[in-house]
Design an enzyme around this catalytic site. Sequence first.
Site, PDB file in Angstrom:
ATOM      1  N   ASN A   9     -66.698  93.705 -62.344  1.00 21.53           N
ATOM      2  CA  ASN A   9     -66.126  92.388 -62.713  1.00 21.53           C
ATOM      3  C   ASN A   9     -64.770  92.220 -62.583  1.00 21.53           C
ATOM      4  O   ASN A   9     -64.018  92.771 -63.345  1.00 21.53           O
ATOM      5  CB  ASN A   9     -66.578  92.086 -64.322  1.00 21.53           C
ATOM      6  CG  ASN A   9     -66.191  90.740 -64.672  1.00 21.53           C
ATOM      7  OD1 ASN A   9     -65.167  90.053 -64.106  1.00 21.53           O
ATOM      8  ND2 ASN A   9     -66.937  90.141 -65.514  1.00 21.53           N
ATOM      9  N   ASN A  11     -62.660  89.878 -63.011  1.00 19.75           N
ATOM     10  CA  ASN A  11     -61.902  89.265 -64.167  1.00 19.75           C
ATOM     11  C   ASN A  11     -61.509  90.516 -65.254  1.00 19.75           C
ATOM     12  O   ASN A  11     -60.408  90.247 -65.733  1.00 19.75           O
ATOM     13  CB  ASN A  11     -62.792  88.036 -64.463  1.00 19.75           C
ATOM     14  CG  ASN A  11     -62.834  86.889 -63.718  1.00 19.75           C
ATOM     15  OD1 ASN A  11     -61.940  86.565 -62.963  1.00 19.75           O
ATOM     16  ND2 ASN A  11     -64.120  86.921 -63.138  1.00 19.75           N
ATOM     17  N   ASP A  73     -68.484  96.369 -72.686  1.00 19.80           N
ATOM     18  CA  ASP A  73     -69.213  95.319 -72.937  1.00 19.80           C
ATOM     19  C   ASP A  73     -69.082  94.433 -73.572  1.00 19.80           C
ATOM     20  O   ASP A  73     -68.554  94.681 -74.895  1.00 19.80           O
ATOM     21  CB  ASP A  73     -70.648  96.044 -72.958  1.00 19.80           C
ATOM     22  CG  ASP A  73     -71.997  95.171 -72.510  1.00 19.80           C
ATOM     23  OD1 ASP A  73     -72.109  95.038 -71.161  1.00 19.80           O
ATOM     24  OD2 ASP A  73     -72.857  94.848 -73.301  1.00 19.80           O
ATOM     25  N   PHE A 152     -62.550  83.398 -67.345  1.00 22.62           N
ATOM     26  CA  PHE A 152     -63.872  83.395 -66.779  1.00 22.62           C
ATOM     27  C   PHE A 152     -64.901  83.347 -67.839  1.00 22.62           C
ATOM     28  O   PHE A 152     -64.660  83.240 -69.006  1.00 22.62           O
ATOM     29  CB  PHE A 152     -63.964  84.688 -66.092  1.00 22.62           C
ATOM     30  CG  PHE A 152     -63.813  85.991 -67.054  1.00 22.62           C
ATOM     31  CD1 PHE A 152     -62.726  86.321 -67.470  1.00 22.62           C
ATOM     32  CD2 PHE A 152     -65.185  86.541 -67.228  1.00 22.62           C
ATOM     33  CE1 PHE A 152     -62.707  87.613 -68.355  1.00 22.62           C
ATOM     34  CE2 PHE A 152     -65.026  87.951 -68.104  1.00 22.62           C
ATOM     35  CZ  PHE A 152     -63.983  88.214 -68.469  1.00 22.62           C
ATOM     36  N   GLY A 153     -66.215  83.329 -67.392  1.00 21.72           N
ATOM     37  CA  GLY A 153     -67.237  83.260 -68.462  1.00 21.72           C
ATOM     38  C   GLY A 153     -67.310  82.150 -69.411  1.00 21.72           C
ATOM     39  O   GLY A 153     -67.147  81.055 -68.835  1.00 21.72           O
ATOM     40  N   TYR A 154     -67.416  82.633 -70.718  1.00 18.77           N
ATOM     41  CA  TYR A 154     -67.401  81.486 -71.805  1.00 18.77           C
ATOM     42  C   TYR A 154     -65.921  80.905 -72.036  1.00 18.77           C
ATOM     43  O   TYR A 154     -65.715  80.094 -73.021  1.00 18.77           O
ATOM     44  CB  TYR A 154     -68.150  82.225 -72.882  1.00 18.77           C
ATOM     45  CG  TYR A 154     -69.655  82.189 -72.659  1.00 18.77           C
ATOM     46  CD1 TYR A 154     -70.529  81.252 -72.706  1.00 18.77           C
ATOM     47  CD2 TYR A 154     -69.978  83.722 -72.427  1.00 18.77           C
ATOM     48  CE1 TYR A 154     -71.888  81.639 -72.507  1.00 18.77           C
ATOM     49  CE2 TYR A 154     -71.318  83.975 -72.103  1.00 18.77           C
ATOM     50  CZ  TYR A 154     -72.278  82.991 -72.141  1.00 18.77           C
ATOM     51  OH  TYR A 154     -73.564  83.109 -72.026  1.00 18.77           O
ATOM     52  N   LYS A 175     -54.353  84.628 -74.504  1.00 18.44           N
ATOM     53  CA  LYS A 175     -55.537  85.529 -74.421  1.00 18.44           C
ATOM     54  C   LYS A 175     -55.453  86.849 -74.907  1.00 18.44           C
ATOM     55  O   LYS A 175     -56.055  87.372 -75.603  1.00 18.44           O
ATOM     56  CB  LYS A 175     -56.204  85.070 -73.230  1.00 18.44           C
ATOM     57  CG  LYS A 175     -57.766  85.639 -73.252  1.00 18.44           C
ATOM     58  CD  LYS A 175     -58.718  85.486 -72.296  1.00 18.44           C
ATOM     59  CE  LYS A 175     -60.341  86.268 -72.476  1.00 18.44           C
ATOM     60  NZ  LYS A 175     -61.024  86.257 -71.338  1.00 18.44           N
TER      61      LYS A 175
HETATM   62  P1  IMP Z   1     -70.489  91.600 -69.652  1.00  9.17           P
HETATM   63  O1  IMP Z   1     -69.671  92.442 -70.789  1.00  9.17           O
HETATM   64  O2  IMP Z   1     -69.973  91.698 -68.388  1.00  9.17           O
HETATM   65  O3  IMP Z   1     -71.950  92.022 -69.726  1.00  9.17           O
HETATM   66  O4  IMP Z   1     -70.225  90.173 -70.136  1.00  9.17           O
HETATM   67  C1  IMP Z   1     -71.099  89.274 -70.854  1.00  9.17           C
HETATM   68  C2  IMP Z   1     -70.982  87.861 -70.433  1.00  9.17           C
HETATM   69  O5  IMP Z   1     -69.941  87.525 -71.220  1.00  9.17           O
HETATM   70  C3  IMP Z   1     -71.043  87.521 -69.024  1.00  9.17           C
HETATM   71  O6  IMP Z   1     -71.353  86.302 -68.834  1.00  9.17           O
HETATM   72  C4  IMP Z   1     -69.365  87.415 -69.096  1.00  9.17           C
HETATM   73  O7  IMP Z   1     -68.815  86.576 -68.209  1.00  9.17           O
HETATM   74  C5  IMP Z   1     -68.958  87.014 -70.462  1.00  9.17           C
HETATM   75  N1  IMP Z   1     -67.715  87.438 -70.839  1.00  9.17           N
HETATM   76  C6  IMP Z   1     -67.158  88.903 -70.912  1.00  9.17           C
HETATM   77  N2  IMP Z   1     -65.970  88.865 -71.332  1.00  9.17           N
HETATM   78  C7  IMP Z   1     -65.469  87.544 -71.533  1.00  9.17           C
HETATM   79  C8  IMP Z   1     -64.340  86.971 -71.659  1.00  9.17           C
HETATM   80  O8  IMP Z   1     -63.420  87.701 -72.069  1.00  9.17           O
HETATM   81  N3  IMP Z   1     -64.390  85.674 -71.822  1.00  9.17           N
HETATM   82  C9  IMP Z   1     -65.361  84.932 -71.454  1.00  9.17           C
HETATM   83  N4  IMP Z   1     -66.376  85.314 -71.280  1.00  9.17           N
HETATM   84  C10 IMP Z   1     -66.579  86.604 -71.152  1.00  9.17           C
END
Ligand code: IMP
Length: 195
Positions: A9, A11, A73, A152-154, A175
């Site tokens: 990822n 980001n 994670d 990114f993400g949420y 952040k």
């Molecule tokens: P994972 O840790 O890559 O499995 O991410 C889990 C989910 O949370 C994914 O949809 C990511 O886009 C989101 N995510 C992880 N870290 C962040 C963050 O710092 N901000 C917003 N969304 C996040």
Amino acid sequence: MIIVLATANQNKVIELTNLLPQDIELKSLKEIGITTEIPETGSTLRENAFLKASFVKNHLKKQNLNYPVLSDDSGLEVEALGNEPGVNSAIYAGIPKDDQANNQKLLNELKKVTKRQATFKTVICYIDAEVHYFEGHVNGTISYEARGQNGFGYDPLFIPQGYRSTFAELSQEIKNSLSHRAQAIKAFLSYIKSE
Ligand code: IMP
């Protein structure tokens, strides 16, 4: 010191690079020859963090490389949804992963909900000679609509406690001063310094 980041990822790579001191040289998955997606089949953030880091550590061992590996994670726990999506945050709206669809689903689920407390959590797994875990979290609320372009993400939905803006409206600097990931990295760095 060299550390391999067990994440594809970009980001996360950017945030981790900004959070870690410059004297730590970071290697990407690509640089060590991993181009496939690492399976995340665990039922907790900790299990998934371990799966990612150990997959990469085993790959390195086969090449007789002994770099330490760090994985991250993360998940969003929303109180009114019984702490969902949690470990399923990445695929909340289904497979393949789609951040925008995830955000839309979350807004729909919370349409008539006024109690919007949520917690963002990160578990870092670091494998050197042993396996170590470092955790971080940040409390906040879920906004009523997506706001902001950063992150990114949420991030467009998460308003950290003490702020009115979402993470996506706040600067990367802000952040990184308070995020779940920043807290976990802080704990990791105090371990590294004690070594
Ligand atoms: P994972 O840790 O890559 O499995 O991410 C889990 C989910 O949370 C994914 O949809 C990511 O886009 C989101 N995510 C992880 N870290 C962040 C963050 O710092 N901000 C917003 N969304 C996040």
